[in-house]
Design an enzyme around this catalytic site. Structure first.
Site, PDB file in Angstrom:
ATOM      1  N   SER A   1       1.011  -1.320   0.054  1.00 13.56           N
ATOM      2  CA  SER A   1      -0.120   0.089   0.052  1.00 13.56           C
ATOM      3  C   SER A   1       0.846   1.373  -0.228  1.00 13.56           C
ATOM      4  O   SER A   1       2.185   1.155   0.549  1.00 13.56           O
ATOM      5  CB  SER A   1      -0.960  -0.031   1.166  1.00 13.56           C
ATOM      6  OG  SER A   1      -1.525   1.294   1.225  1.00 13.56           O
TER       7      SER A   1
ATOM      8  N   TYR B   1      -1.481   0.048  10.012  1.00 11.16           N
ATOM      9  CA  TYR B   1      -1.655  -0.398   8.771  1.00 11.16           C
ATOM     10  C   TYR B   1      -0.658  -0.430   7.774  1.00 11.16           C
ATOM     11  O   TYR B   1       0.148  -1.387   7.350  1.00 11.16           O
ATOM     12  CB  TYR B   1      -2.967  -0.133   8.156  1.00 11.16           C
ATOM     13  CG  TYR B   1      -3.071  -0.504   6.661  1.00 11.16           C
ATOM     14  CD1 TYR B   1      -3.748  -1.755   6.715  1.00 11.16           C
ATOM     15  CD2 TYR B   1      -2.755   0.204   5.705  1.00 11.16           C
ATOM     16  CE1 TYR B   1      -4.024  -2.302   5.454  1.00 11.16           C
ATOM     17  CE2 TYR B   1      -3.096  -0.156   4.401  1.00 11.16           C
ATOM     18  CZ  TYR B   1      -3.730  -1.571   4.284  1.00 11.16           C
ATOM     19  OH  TYR B   1      -3.961  -2.128   2.831  1.00 11.16           O
TER      20      TYR B   1
END
Length: 252
Positions: A146, A156
Site C-alpha cells: 500500500s 496498517y
C-alpha cells in the site's frame, strides 16, 4: 478461459470480495486455475462458482491466514486439487473497518493481530509455497502492499512496510530458483471497504492528491498483477510497484 497463464495454478488470499475477487477473476480470465482463499467461505465459493460458470477452473478454500496450520492446509489442498502451485497472491489483510490508532497508544493485542494477519501470514504462506514452485521450475509471488507503507500511516502502513521488506528479501533468496517476488502498492482504490473506512472524512483529500483525478479500481491493480505473473514479468523481481494515479511520486 485461456490465455497467457494456461496450465498455471494460482492462490489468491482474501478473495471473497473487493480487490482479491477481481485478482482471482483476472487470473482465471488469463487461463490459470485459481484457489480463492478466505475466512468468508460462502462468498469465496460463490466467486469460484462464477469463474467456473464463465469457463474457468476455481476452488474455494476456507482459511485463517493468521493460523500456521490453516496456511499449511490451504497450500496442500490447492496443490492436491489443482495439481501444483505456480502463483501466490498475498492479498488478505486487516483493512475493512479497522481501528486507526496512534502508535503511542495502540493496544498490544491489536498491534500483534495486525502483524499476524498483514505481515507474518505472508511470510508463512511464501515459505509454504516455495517447495511446490521449485517442483514446477519456478513461480511468481505478488504481495499486496500500500502507499500507506511509504507514509508509515498507523499500524496498517507499518505492517505493509514490513511486507515490502519481506518482498525484497524473498526476491533475493529465490531468484536462482526462477521465482520472482514483487509487491503492488495501491493508492486510493474505490472499494466498499475504502469508502466505509473514510465515510466520515470523505475522499476529497485523496482526489486532491492524485495526478489522475479519479479513484483507482481493482481492475487497475489486476492488470499489473496479470503482467507480473506472466512470462513478460520474468526479469522483474524485488520491486514495489506503485499503481496509484500519481498519489505518491518520486524522481528516482
Amino acid at each position: 478461459m485461456s490465455g497467457t497463464l494456461d496450465g498455471k495454478v494460482a492462490i489468491v488470499t482474501g478473495a471473497a470480495q473487493g480487490i482479491g475477487e477481481v485478482y482471482a477473476r483476472t487470473l482465471a480470465r488469463d487461463g490459470a486455475s485459481v484457489a480463492l482463499v478466505d475466512l468468508k467461505e460462502d462468498a469465496a465459493r460463490a466467486n469460484a462458482e462464477r469463474i467456473e460458470s464463465e469457463g474457468g477452473r476455481a476452488i474455494a478454500v476456507a482459511a485463517d491466514i493468521a493460523d500456521p496450520a490453516s496456511i499449511a492446509n490451504l497450500v496442500e489442498t490447492t496443490a492436491k486439487e489443482l495439481g501444483g502451485i505456480d502463483i501466490l497472491v498475498n492479498n488478505a489483510a486487516i483493512y475493512e473497518g479497522y481501528e486507526s490508532h496512534v502508535l503511542e497508544e495502540i493496544p498490544l493485542d491489536y498491534w500483534n493481530r495486525f502483524l499476524d494477519v498483514n505481515t507474518t501470514s505472508a511470510l508463512l504462506t511464501m515459505q509454504a509455497v516455495v517447495p511446490y514452485m521449485r517442483q514446477r521450475g519456478g513461480g511468481r509471488i505478488v504481495n499486496q502492499s500500500s502507499d500507506a507503507a511509504d507514509l508509515c500511516i498507523n499500524q496498517y502502513g507499518i505492517t505493509k512496510l514490513l511486507l515490502q521488506g519481506q518482498t525484497v528479501g524473498f526476491a533475493r533468496e529465490l531468484g536462482g530458483d526462477g521465482i520472482t517476488v514483487n509487491a503492488i502498492a495501491p493508492g486510493p482504490i474505490d472499494t466498499p471497504a475504502t469508502m466505509d473506512n473514510y465515510k466520515d472524512r470523505g475522499i476529497g483529500h485523496f482526489l486532491a492528491g492524485l495526478a489522475i483525478k479519479r479513484m483507482g479500481t481493482p481492475q487497475d491493480l489486476a492488470e499489473m498483477l496479470a503482467f507480473l505473473v506472466s512470462d513478460k514479468g520474468e526479469w522483474i523481481t524485488g520491486q514495489i510497484i506503485h499503481v496509484n494515479g500519481g498519489f505518491l511520486t518520486r524522481p528516482g
